[in-house]
Every structure is written in structure tokens, then in C-alpha cells.
Design a protein around this motif. Structure first.
Motif, short mmCIF file in Angstrom:
data_model
loop_
_atom_site.label_atom_id
_atom_site.label_comp_id
_atom_site.label_asym_id
_atom_site.label_seq_id
_atom_site.Cartn_x
_atom_site.Cartn_y
_atom_site.Cartn_z
N GLN A 267 21.70 5.95 -2.10
CA GLN A 267 20.87 5.09 -1.68
C GLN A 267 21.12 4.00 -0.69
OE1 GLN A 267 19.78 4.42 -5.65
NE2 GLN A 267 17.89 5.83 -5.65
N MET B 1 13.94 3.52 -7.39
CA MET B 1 14.70 2.20 -7.93
C MET B 1 13.96 1.08 -6.90
SD MET B 1 18.56 1.30 -7.74
CE MET B 1 18.43 0.45 -6.34
N PRO B 274 8.92 -1.21 -14.16
CA PRO B 274 8.03 -0.40 -13.16
C PRO B 274 6.69 -1.06 -12.93
CG PRO B 274 8.70 0.68 -15.10
CD PRO B 274 9.17 -0.63 -15.31
N ASP B 275 6.48 -1.33 -11.71
CA ASP B 275 5.33 -1.89 -11.43
C ASP B 275 4.04 -1.48 -11.82
OD1 ASP B 275 6.60 -3.55 -9.59
OD2 ASP B 275 5.63 -3.24 -7.92
N GLU B 398 9.13 3.27 -3.51
CA GLU B 398 7.91 3.91 -4.48
C GLU B 398 6.68 3.11 -4.66
OE1 GLU B 398 6.60 7.31 -5.77
OE2 GLU B 398 8.71 7.13 -5.29
N ASP B 399 7.01 1.61 -4.99
CA ASP B 399 5.81 0.87 -5.23
C ASP B 399 5.24 0.48 -3.94
OD1 ASP B 399 6.53 0.52 -8.03
OD2 ASP B 399 8.14 -0.72 -7.72
N LYS B 401 4.89 2.32 -1.65
CA LYS B 401 4.17 3.61 -1.30
C LYS B 401 2.84 3.60 -1.75
CE LYS B 401 4.25 7.98 -2.97
NZ LYS B 401 4.95 9.51 -3.32
N THR B 402 2.89 3.49 -2.99
CA THR B 402 1.47 3.33 -3.76
C THR B 402 0.58 2.38 -3.19
OG1 THR B 402 2.73 3.41 -5.81
CG2 THR B 402 0.56 2.82 -6.00
N GLU B 405 -0.70 3.88 0.17
CA GLU B 405 -1.54 4.75 -0.16
C GLU B 405 -2.90 4.32 -0.30
OE1 GLU B 405 -0.41 8.59 -2.36
OE2 GLU B 405 1.29 7.27 -3.01
N GLU B 423 5.13 7.83 4.23
CA GLU B 423 6.51 8.39 4.04
C GLU B 423 7.43 7.22 3.56
OE1 GLU B 423 9.63 11.14 6.02
OE2 GLU B 423 8.22 10.06 7.47
N ILE B 424 8.09 7.41 2.65
CA ILE B 424 9.28 6.67 2.16
C ILE B 424 10.38 7.07 2.99
CG2 ILE B 424 10.89 5.86 0.32
CD1 ILE B 424 8.73 6.52 -1.74
N GLN C 79 -9.55 8.77 -3.51
CA GLN C 79 -9.47 7.37 -4.51
C GLN C 79 -10.69 7.09 -5.00
OE1 GLN C 79 -6.96 4.38 -2.46
NE2 GLN C 79 -5.60 6.15 -1.80
N ARG C 98 -3.12 5.40 -10.62
CA ARG C 98 -3.32 4.04 -10.63
C ARG C 98 -4.30 3.65 -9.35
NH1 ARG C 98 1.91 0.84 -8.86
NH2 ARG C 98 1.07 -0.75 -9.18
N LEU C 99 -4.37 4.51 -8.46
CA LEU C 99 -5.22 4.56 -7.28
C LEU C 99 -6.40 5.29 -7.57
CD1 LEU C 99 -2.61 5.09 -4.56
CD2 LEU C 99 -3.55 3.09 -5.20
N ARG C 101 -7.16 8.44 -8.52
CA ARG C 101 -7.25 9.66 -8.05
C ARG C 101 -7.07 10.89 -9.26
NH1 ARG C 101 -2.58 9.13 -3.49
NH2 ARG C 101 -1.52 8.42 -5.47
N GLY C 274 13.73 10.30 -5.28
CA GLY C 274 12.91 9.61 -4.62
C GLY C 274 12.86 10.14 -3.04
N ASN C 278 5.84 14.03 1.15
CA ASN C 278 5.29 12.94 1.74
C ASN C 278 3.85 12.70 0.87
OD1 ASN C 278 7.17 12.63 3.69
ND2 ASN C 278 5.72 12.84 5.49
N ALA C 279 3.65 11.09 0.69
CA ALA C 279 2.26 10.87 0.08
C ALA C 279 1.27 11.05 1.36
CB ALA C 279 2.31 9.47 -0.08
N ASP C 293 7.12 6.01 -14.08
CA ASP C 293 6.94 4.67 -13.79
C ASP C 293 5.97 4.01 -15.00
OD1 ASP C 293 8.78 4.07 -12.07
OD2 ASP C 293 7.44 4.29 -10.38
#
Lengths: 306, 540, 333
Positions: A267, B1, B274-275, B398-399, B401-402, B405, B423-424, C79, C98-99, C101, C274, C278-279, C293
């Protein structure tokens, strides 16, 4: 004499393999986009300065030769990110000691639970206990490690407060050991069961029985002994995978082991640490393969080295 | 993380109040003998008990990689917070989170505000017994500049700093700087012991014995990747008021592990969680306002996609974002953004900067904004999203990313654009600053609370969006070079107006800082702009 | 009478001294009679209840993954405003995320991706491994030695570490390729991450396959019909295509079956780190790691995708076992 010669060749080959792996990893590493000094507020000037400080601005082959030279002397460089200035060699050996402590305990659990349970299931084939063991072991080999880890954490720690989550607390090694041992235990159960069933069907047992041997002797002296052979051959790769496969358990339960270092190093683009970990693991696997080969040679002379 | 990197703020407003305290500090913080000075009035019996018997507990703020306790190199919230325990500067955070004098007994300012003279206390020592000297400070500042860390330019307002004698430091500034105390309370400006730094080099402060401490705590053990233990120093001048005797910092990387440890009672504080769990944690979360913004940035540079070079498209994309929904998803009461700058930037008259700026759009009229966005997109030639080219929206974790989205969901539902993916990427910051992206997360956590620090991020050549606008640069220049507040604000408002017109970024939120703290059983956490201090924590 | 396996006594059942069933030889001839390889295998497979059950589960999973999303009223990336974070209910049997979906359709699409990862990776492994192994075994000599040395080296690589490193290396160029070359554009939806997984997996895991194939080839090479074919002037290419590959197909298929769960596991592990898809695309791995999470407040989000992964892996393993036995009755483990 021939044996020594072959052994020597095998060792040379191992060293060569290691060299190839070092080379591949080194160049791959340098292809990864980004560098260890990226952060939101590091200006390009600061990054350039740091790159220069660690010699990352030099041509790649210069860096490679320098790295190889160091490696010959057991010097894998220093970490760029974690504990700056601490030698990779000491980080790797220290954290591997932790991984090994956990790994060996998990291995013992796997062997001392897996083989007897597998035997029982095999001997009582088709009974309730066999069905139960088969279902359990099937689940064990098909659930990803982190799901097991999360479930354990949720139930044992958060819900009932039975065990601490962090490795450094008393009893903290129980959950990581369970997670580590789960797959090999279940795999061994299945392997042992299959092996026992196979042997039980073989003609020589019928011969033994017909010679008037008691069922006890037949099973414990002849059947078990023979069914252990495939299991023993599996123990070599099993040891390697348990010792090197602790990423998930170590990350989730805060174990200061080598797997967790690797994840953090990836990372952070901590080149030297990624290199160090990969080389160490590769050396470990090569060494264990070598030992296994030699042992087989001694145990069963029919198996040819190479 | 999740790693909260370097989101550090020096709260200026608070600094102002600290000045009032300067004059009478000597009797205030006096010696260790008088326990009565702890001013938490409510229950004196409890207070004395707490002082007599110090408590110990465990906390977490991140993993080994973030635990950098060399104050001059540290750039993470965890590292800086840990430094605040182990070392101390001329100023510190007091019990109430205000900036007050610490290692300095007094500070005098010349009339032109350019020369500051600090006199050190007599009772300050390093953990090896040596007295803290003026030279330790000047050396520390020089070391900061030489080290080339994230904050090596923090003290750029200081033209010259010299140790007049053992206990006196004279600082000459390049320009008057009223917020100097908050800067000097920042870990990067702490003293450093030359002998230790030189002996250990890069390895300085990487193990307990490889550094020496002048703060309220000393590090007694560091099991790498596992935990750091800090113990209160008895020879610290304010030892009597420190209530936490031993603090264990567990080094964790998985946010779900942090939350589990918190829930099981192993730790009493966690800086991250975690969010996605925020909504279920309202009882445990502490909130603090953060001076920042959270945006979607468009690459408008040469290397960016052609479609984003059309301002109508950018405006349409910005208008179509349902900011309320995103705040709801995050669930921690973020402010919805309708300007680039955050709220809470006050002038001397007490006005908030964003109240003086024309909002970019009416954030409460989402339906109307959507209509406008559709119309704009139609004008740009992509009615209903038809023919809109494929774009990549990059984020770093990740957070984010949400949230990204959720944003592309809005673009799809409102504008009919379904060709954008999220994309992350690893090496996110490098990729963004080299303008190798289409759309990217952008968020700026201010280093000090001055509008210039926020608006600087959109100056030509600085902005990661590749935004380059001569009028903007001129207005920014006019504001920062003027000593007059009214002129400054006028020009800053002009900058905001240009951004609203050009939309190189779409501001989404001004986010709230949040952390887990066992409020039910403990009290006395000092939380200051992303930093945390546990020295005054008491058990209820 | 029940036999106690742990008893020290000699026990002779009436069964043991019974005359043999006269049909026992019939059965044997039936198996070896000339019904054809595939028919015989199928027959043996049908007799294996566990393998058959696993096969039906696999078929059900494939239907779930491929047809399921078409039947769902929702899209995997749709969503639903106002339906964020719902518990499992009638409209959303798996709940929503959360979104907002629908998690059922996301699990279906995730299963589709995970199955694709498994199958495509396994096919890549099959192709590379069998070609490499066949060439090595067929040509032999110096080339064989060199090729097998390479296999040895790759064998000793800690593959999971290299997978992570390779993934990081090729991610970026792949993304660029998709951005710039029109031909690869459609791949953008699945994302460079997933393609990278195929490449990585294919480049690391073919070694086991190549060893198996080489072993088979060496064995077959000695057989008369191969010698005959060579004598009749068949080229090496023809030998591989028409004689050698068909003969080791049974073992190959079984090995491929075993690769599938292993690839799915790898994908899940990468998602945990991680570096997965891809999202807004989802795989079962990314769904489980996302669910991690919110495991404390919404554990059911973890249960469904984790259960699916386990089911897929389990059924492929069991089916693979059965298939191996059925296709190659000689090779019993």
C-alpha cells in the motif's frame, strides 16, 4: 558420492532460481506506478529530493547492481516508510519469527485435529459422525479466510467478549490460529479420510484379515501406516503455505507478522520492503522444497532426486 | 484501509484567544505541587482522586506506517498526535483545546510584530534529565527545513531564529504573522536534540531509546506493528494535571478491526472506523468541524478529455449531483457545498466568508438544478447522455469510491450518462497531479485557517485540474499581497465567482471530522483539528 | 452384526465367507465393454451422487448468474433513491446497499463475474499449460530440460506476492490501452483490474498444468500407436492435436475444474486487499469485502455473497473430484 554430486547440483539450481526471482521482482517493482514518497502534500521538489537521497533517481541497472551487491552481504537495504532507517533484514527476520510462531501452532492444530478426525470419519464411513465431519470440512475449505475472521471477531469478541481481538492481548493468538488452521485442518481431514478409505479397500488388508490379524492391528498398523504416505507428502507444501499465507489473519488481528508487513508495504510502495519480503518467502519455499526432496530421497530411495 | 493523511489545521481563531492568556501564564500553570488549579469545577473530590491515581487505557489511530514520531518528519494525524504527547513546543494545546504557552514561560512581541522573544521555563527537562535549551529549538527548526518532509516549509515566515542565551530565543519574521503561536504549537516546530538526531540519522525516533522526550510522556516500548506504550513523565512540569498515566497505542490497519476492538472495550478511542457503520454509531461518535472541501475535479488541461473542455458539460455535471443524498449516505452531518471554500472563515467583523460570496447554485433546489443541467447538456450536444464518451473517475480509497459511485449514479439518472466508471487507483495523488485522469476525487484540508490557503489550490500551475485563468491568478495575487482585509475579501470573492463560472471542480461537501470515543465512561479528550490528545482524559 | 473397527478381536462375519455374487464379473465387463470413453465416463459420473448434486448446484448457479440479472427488475448499478440500506424484504430479498442498489441483482452479477474469472482463468491456464507441457515433453532433450527449469523457478515463487505486484504493474498500461485504442473500449466496463487478474493468474498458475501434460506426453510417447503415427510420417503438430491431447483430456478437464475455485479464491483475496474489479461492477469478492465494512450493523450483507462464494467453490471442488474419478478410473488418489 553420486548423491553428494546431485545434492550440489540441486543447491546450485536453488541459488539460480533465487537469483532469477530477485531479478524479476526487482524490475517488476520498478514498473509499479508511483513511488514511496507520494502523499497529498509532498511537493514535486520534495519528492525529487527524497528520490535522490535514496538513489532512486539513478538508472535502473545501477540500482539493480547496487541491490545485488547488498544482497550478497545480507543487506536488503532500509525501509523507506516504516521505521525509516531500520534494516529490512531485521524487520523481515523479526516479523517472520512472529509469523512462524503462529504458523507452527496452526500447523500443529491442523495435524493433530485433521488426521485423527479424518481417520474417524473414514473408519465410521456413512455414519452420522462421518456426515458431520464431511459437511464441516467442506465448509472449511470453501469459505474465504477473511469471512471466517470477521465472523469469529463478531461472535467471539464483540458479541460474547470471550477473546480479545488484538494479538498482543492475553489469548489474542487464539483467533488468528483458528483462521490460519481452518483450511489446512479441513483439507487434511478430507485427505486422510480419502486415503483411509482407499487403503481399507485394498487387497492386502483382506490378506491380513484372512491371516487372522485382529481388526485393531489391521487398521492401526497396516491401514493407517500406508494411508499416511500421501498425507506426509502434503505436509511440505502445507507448511510453506501456512507460513507464508498469514496476510488475512495478520491484518485483521493486528499480528506483527511478515504477511501484514507485506500488505502495508504494497500500500505504501515501500520498494525495499516488498523486495525483502518476496525474496525471503521465495528463499523459504526453495529451501523447503530442497529439504523435502532430499528427505524423500533418504526415506524412499526409489524416488529420484531431480 | 482508510488513512487520513496530513489533514492538519492550525486553528487561527483559537490562537487569538491564546494571546489573552500570555500575560498571566506564570501563576496559572505554576508548579506541580498545587493540585487545586485544575479548574474543572463540578466535582472536586473526583478531580483529586483522578490526579492521585492515574488511569491507563488503549487507543488507536492507525497502523505502523502512520506512526511516525519524529516531529519534523511526521505528516500523519496519528504521528502528529503521538508527537504532541511525547514532545512539546513553545506553545501547546491546553485542556480546553486552546493554544497556550508551554515550554516558553513568556513571549514578547515587538511593536511592528516582526520580532518575537521567547523565554523558556526553568523547570523543563528532557527525559534523560538534561534541561531543554533555546538551542534545541533553533536546531529543531533547522532540522525541519533540512529534513524535506511534508511540513518543511511550515516555518517559512521565520527569517531568522537565534538562541540569545540558554533560555532565550529571538525570532525575526519576514512578515507580521499573528497566527505564529498556532504554528509553533504544531509538532513540526518542536525542539530536537542534536546529539540524538546526529547519532541515529534516519533511524531517529524509530524506537523508544532512539529519541529523548520533552513532553508529558515518554515512550516506554514500541513493539513494531503491534503497539506503542507511553508513560507519563514524573519530571514533566505539569505532571500533576496529567490524568492518564499510561497510554497504549495499538497499531491497527483494518477499520473493521478498530471498530471491533472499540466495541469489545479493548480500546477507548479510534480515529477511524468503517464509514458504512456511521449511522449505527451515533452514540459513540464525536464530531468536530473540519476546514476542508470534498469535490469532484475535472481534468481541464491539455491532456484531459475533450468533452470536459466544454464548460456547459462541467456545469451540467456539477448541477446534477444530489449533495443532500451524499451527505445522507455518509451520515455524519456534513455541510452541503455551494462554494469552493468552507464555512467558518471569519473576518474581524465576525462575518463568515461564504456568506459574502454568491453561491454557485441553490443547493436546496435540486430539482431545478437538474432541469438546468439537462438543458446545459442538451446545448452541449449530448441530450439524454447520448454519445457521451467513456470517462474514468479515479479515487484513492474504498470510502471515496462509494461517494464517487453515488455521484455517477446521479449523472446516470439525471443526465443519462452511463459511460463513466469509478476506479480505485494506487498512486492516486501522483496520477492526479500528473493530470493523468478524466475526473478525480479532490479534497483539501487546510493547513491553517486562512482563505488564501484554500484558494491557492486553484492557482494556475498549482491546481491538479490544470485550471489556468489569468483573472483568477490576478485576483488571488491582489488579495494575498494586500494588507487590507476588505480588499483581500473582495478579491477572494472574485476568485470564487470565477470558479463558479468555470467549474473546474464540482464541490460536493465540506466534511465533518469524526472519531470513536467512549463518552459514556471517559471524559476530557482534547480534539483539535484532526489531532487528539489524551493527557487529560479521566474516567467518569 | 455390527463390526467395531477398533476391536482387537478377530471377527468373521457370515458375509465374509458367503459365495461371491455371480453378477460381480458381469459388472466388471460392463464397465470395460466397448461403450465409448464419454459414455462410460458419464455413466460412472452418474453413479456418483455427490458429484451429480454438485453438478446440479453448478447449473443452478450458472442460471442464477446469467439469467438471474435479466429477470430482476433492477440493474446492478441502479441506485434506488429512498431505498438506501434496506434490510432483506420482499422487494429486495438480499436487502440494498448504502447507495440503494439491490443486493440480489448485485450478487447475481457478482456471481457472473466470479464464475467468469474462474472459468476464463482456468481456460488460460489450460491453454498455456498444455501447450507448454506438450512441447516440452514431445521435443524433449535440452529444450525439455530448460523448459522444466523455468517451471521449477516459477514453482518456487511465492505466487500470491507476485500476483499482487504484477497486478499493480499491468493495471496502469491496461487502463491506458482501453482509453486510447477504440477496439478495447468495450472492456472498460469490466475494467483493467479484472483483465489484469486473468493475465496474472494465467501467467502464474499454468506450471502445474504443464507438468501434468508433460508427464502424460512422456508416458504416451512410449506407446505403440504414437510410434506408428510417427512412422507414418505424422508431424509433431499433428501428433499433439490428434493423438496426445485427446488422450490426456480427462485429466486436463479435472484439473481445470480444480483451477476454477482457486481462481475465484484469488480474486476474493485481491478484493480484500482493495485491488479487485472497477466500480460499479461487482464480483462476489468485492461484495464481501465491501460488506466487511458494515459487518457490525448489517451482517446479512456479508452472509449472502460469502455463501455464494462458498457454494461455488464447494460445488466445483466436489464436481471436479467426481469428474476426475469418472474420466480416469485408473487414477485414484
Amino acid at each position: 558420492m553420486e548423491f553428494v554430486q546431485k545434492l550440489l547440483r540441486r543447491v546450485l539450481l536453488a541459488v539460480f532460481s533465487l537469483f532469477v526471482i530477485v531479478t524479476i521482482t526487482f524490475f517488476l517493482m520498478n514498473l509499479i506506478p508511483g513511488d514511496p514518497f507520494m502523499s497529498e502534500k509532498a511537493t514535486p521538489e520534495i519528492r525529487a529530493e527524497l528520490r535522490a537521497k535514496y538513489g532512486l533517481d539513478q538508472p535502473i541497472y545501477v540500482q539493480y547492481v547496487r541491490y545485488l551487491k547488498g544482497l550478497v552481504h545480507g543487506d536488503m537495504g532500509n525501509s523507506y516508510i516504516l521505521q525509516k532507517g531500520r534494516a529490512i533484514a531485521s524487520i523481515v527476520t523479526e516479523s517472520f519469527a512472529v509469523s512462524m510462531k503462529l504458523g507452527i501452532r496452526a500447523l500443529l492444530v491442523a495435524v493433530f485435529l485433521g488426521i485423527p478426525i479424518g481417520c474417524i470419519a473414514g473408519l465410521w464411513k456413512g455414519k452420522v459422525i462421518d456426515g458431520f465431519v464431511r459437511v464441516f470440512s467442506a465448509i472449511g475449505i470453501s469459505v474465504p479466510g477473511y469471512v471466517i475472521a470477521a465472523t469469529l471477531m463478531l461472535i467471539l469478541s464483540v458479541q460474547f467478549g470471550l477473546l480479545p481481538i488484538s494479538y498482543n492481548k492475553p489469548g489474542g493468538s487464539v483467533m488468528p490460529i483458528i483462521v490460519l488452521a481452518m483450511y489446512p485442518t479441513c483439507y487434511l481431514i478430507r485427505l486422510t479420510r480419502a486415503s483411509i478409505l482407499e487403503v481399507l479397500n485394498q487387497d492386502y488388508l483382506r490378506t491380513e484379515r484372512s491371516k487372522g490379524m485382529s481388526e485393531f492391528i489391521v487398521i492401526f498398523v497396516h491401514a493407517l501406516k500406508n494411508s499416511l504416505i500421501p498425507i506426509v507428502t502434503y505436509l511440505g507444501p502445507l507448511t510453506a503455505s501456512v507460513l507464508t499465507g498469514g496476510f488475512v489473519a495478520e491484518s485483521v488481528f493486528n499480528v506483527p507478522g511478515l504477511g501484514r508487513y507485506f500488505v502495508t508495504a504494497v500500500q505504501n510502495r515501500d520498494y525495499t520492503l516488498i523486495m525483502g519480503t518476496t525474496i525471503f518467502y521465495a528463499a523459504l519455499i526453495i529451501f523447503m522444497n530442497l529439504v523435502c526432496d532430499v528427505l524423500y530421497q533418504i526415506v524412499d530411495p526409489r524416488i529420484k532426486i531431480n | 484501509m482508510k488513512k487520513k493523511l496530513i489533514s492538519l489545521i492550525l486553528c487561527l481563531a483559537l490562537a487569538v484567544t491564546a494571546f489573552a492568556a500570555c500575560g498571566k501564564k506564570a501563576d496559572d500553570t505554576s508548579s506541580s505541587g498545587t493540585e487545586g488549579t485544575t479548574e474543572t469545577t463540578t466535582d472536586t473530590a473526583e478531580t483529586t482522586e483522578a490526579t492521585a491515581e492515574k488511569i491507563s487505557f488503549a487507543v488507536t489511530g492507525g497502523g505502523e506506517d502512520a506512526m511516525d514520531v519524529n516531529p519534523q518528519s511526521s505528516g500523519t494525524l496519528l504521528g502528529l498526535s503521538a508527537c504532541r504527547h511525547l514532545y512539546e513546543g513553545l506553545y501547546k494545546l491546553d485542556k480546553d483545546g486552546n493554544i497556550s504557552l508551554a515550554q516558553a514561560a513568556s513571549a514578547e512581541t515587538s511593536d511592528d510584530g516582526l520580532t518575537w522573544t521567547f523565554t523558556l521555563r526553568d523547570d523543563i527537562t528532557w527525559s534523560d534529565g538534561q534541561a531543554v535549551t533555546a538551542e534545541d529549538f533553533t536546531y529543531g527548526w533547522q532540522y525541519l527545513v533540512d529534513f524535506s518532509g511534508d511540513y518543511s516549509s511550515l516555518l517559512e515566515m521565520i527569517k531568522e531564529a537565534k538562541a540569545v542565551d540558554e533560555k532565550t530565543i529571538e525570532v525575526t519574521l519576514a512578515y507580521p504573522c499573528a497566527y505564529l503561536p498556532s504554528v509553533l504549537a504544531f509538532p513540526s516546530a518542536y525542539p530536537a536534540r542534536k546529539d540524538y538526531v546526529e547519532q541515529y540519522g534516519d533511524a531517529y525516533a524509530t524506537d523508544p531509546e532512539k529519541s529523548v522526550y520533552n513532553g508529558a510522556y515518554e515512550m516506554t516500548s514500541w513493539t513494531h506493528q503491534e503497539s506503542v506504550v507511553m508513560t507519563a513523565r514524573e519530571d514533566y512540569y505539569d505532571y500533576a494535571n496529567i490524568t492518564a498515566g499510561e497510554i497504549t497505542w495499538d497499531l491497527m490497519t483494518e477499520t473493521s478491526t478498530m471498530l471491533a476492538s472499540y466495541k469489545s472495550g479493548d480500546i477507548i478511542y479510534s480515529d477511524s472506523y468503517p464509514d458504512a457503520e456511521a449511522a449505527s454509531l451515533t452514540e459513540d461518535l464525536g464530531y468536530a468541524s473540519g476546514y476542508n472541501n470534498y469535490c469532484a475535479m475535472f481534468n481541464v488541461s491539455e491532456s484531459g478529455p475533450d468533452v470536459l473542455k466544454d464548460v456547459k458539460v462541467r456545469k451540467a455535471l456539477s448541477l446534477a449531483i444530489d449533495r443532500q443524498r451524499i451527505a445522507d449516505i455518509r451520515g455524519i452531518d456534513d455541510e452541503l457545498a455551494y462554494t469552493y471554500s468552507p464555512s467558518g472563515l471569519y473576518n474581524s467583523a465576525g462575518e463568515d466568508f461564504i456568506d459574502t460570496v454568491t453561491p454557485w447554485y441553490d443547493v436546496d433546489a435540486y430539482e431545478a438544478n437538474c432541469e438546468e443541467a439537462k438543458a446545459l447538456l442538451k446545448e452541449a450536444g449530448y441530450e439524454g447522455g447520448k454519445g457521451f464518451p467513456a470517462l474514468n473517475y479515479i479515487v484513492g480509497n474504498e470510502d471515496r469510491k462509494t461517494i464517487a459511485e453515488a455521484v455517477i449514479g446521479d449523472w446516470k439518472d439525471v443526465l443519462g450518462i452511463d459511460t463513466i466508471t469509478v476506479e480505485i487507483v494506487d498512486g492516486f495523488f501522483a496520477q492526479r497531479s500528473s493530470k493523468d485522469y478524466d475526473i478525480a476525487y479532490f479534497g483539501w484540508f487546510m493547513d491553517y485557517v486562512d482563505i488564501s490557503n484554500m484558494l491557492y489550490t486553484m492557482v494556475s500551475g498549482v491546481s491538479d485540474s490544470g485550471f489556468s485563468n489569468a483573472d483568477y491568478d490576478a485576483a488571488y495575487e491582489a488579495a494575498t499581497s494586500s494588507p487590507d482585509e476588505a480588499t483581500q475579501w473582495e478579491n477572494y470573492a472574485k476568485c470564487e465567482a470565477i470558479l463558479a463560472e468555470e467549474v473546474p471542480v464540482a464541490p460536493i461537501l465540506h466534511s465533518t471530522n469524526s472519531y470513536l470515543f467512549n463518552k459514556a465512561e471517559y471524559d476530557g479528550l482534547v480534539y483539535y483539528c484532526g489531532n487528539y490528545y489524551f493527557g487529560y482524559v479521566t474516567k467518569k | 452384526m455390527k463390526k467395531n473397527p477398533l476391536s482387537l478381536q478377530i471377527k468373521i462375519d457370515a458375509d465374509d465367507i458367503k459365495p461371491l455374487d455371480k453378477d460381480i464379473f458381469l459388472k466388471d465387463t460392463e464397465e470395460t465393454s466397448d461403450v465409448g470413453f464419454w459414455k462410460a465416463s458419464w455413466k460412472r459420473l452418474r453413479g456418483n451422487k455427490i458429484a451429480m448434486a454438485a453438478m446440479f448446484v453448478i447449473i443452478a448457479l450458472i442460471i442464477f448468474a446469467i439469467i438471474g440479472p435479466m429477470l430482476s427488475p433492477y440493474k446492478y448499478d441502479q441506485q434506488l433513491r429512498g431505498s438506501e440500506g434496506l434490510l432483506p424484504c420482499f422487494a429486495h430479498p438480499f436487502g440494498t446497499d448504502r447507495l440503494g442498489r439491490d443486493l440480489l441483482v448485485r450478487c447475481m452479477v457478482g456471481a457472473r463475474i466470479s464464475l467468469a474469472v474462474g472459468v476464463i482463468s482456468a481456460v488460460i491456464v489450460l491453454i498455456i499449460g498444455s501447450i507448454y507441457g506438450a512441447i516440452s515433453g514431445l521435443i524433449g532433450g535440452k529444450l525439455d530440460t530448460i523448459m522444466m527449469r523455468i517451471v521449477d523457478v516459477i514453482y518456487s515463487v511465492p505466487e500470491i506476492l507476485l500476483i499482487v505486484v504484477i497486478k499493480l504493474v499491468i493495471d496502469d498500461p491496461l487502463t491506458k490501452l482501453m482509453d486510447t485504442v477504440e477496439f478495447f473500449r468495450p472492456l472498460q466496463k469490466i475494467g483493467a483490474g479484472l483483465i489484469a487478474i486473468f493475465i496474472v493468474y494465467g501467467s502464474m498458475y499454468w506450471v502445474g498444468m504443464s507438468r501434468i501434460v508433460r508427464g502424460q506426453v512422456l508416458q504416451l510417447k512410449e506407446m505403440e500407436y504414437v510410434t506408428a503415427a510417427t512412422a507414418l510420417g505424422a508431424g509433431k503438430g499433428r501428433l499433439i492435436r490428434h493423438h496426445l491431447l485427446p488422450n490426456c483430456i480427462g485429466q486436463l478437464i479435472a484439473t481445470v475444474m480444480m483451477q476454477i475455485p482457486s481462481a475465484i479464491f484469488t480474486e476474493a483475496f485481491l478484493s480484500f486487499l482493495g485491488i479487485g474489479v472497477n466500480a460499479p461492477m461487482a464480483s462476489l469478492g468485492s461484495l464481501t469485502s465491501e460488506a466487511m465494512d458494515s459487518v457490525f450493523s448489517k451482517p446479512y450483507r456479508l452472509i449472502f455473497p460469502a455463501l455464494l462464494i462458498s457454494l461455488i467453490i464447494l460445488s466445483f471442488n466436489l464436481f471436479g473430484d467426481g469428474l476426475r474419478d469418472a474420466l480416469d478410473p485408473k487414477m485414484k488418489k
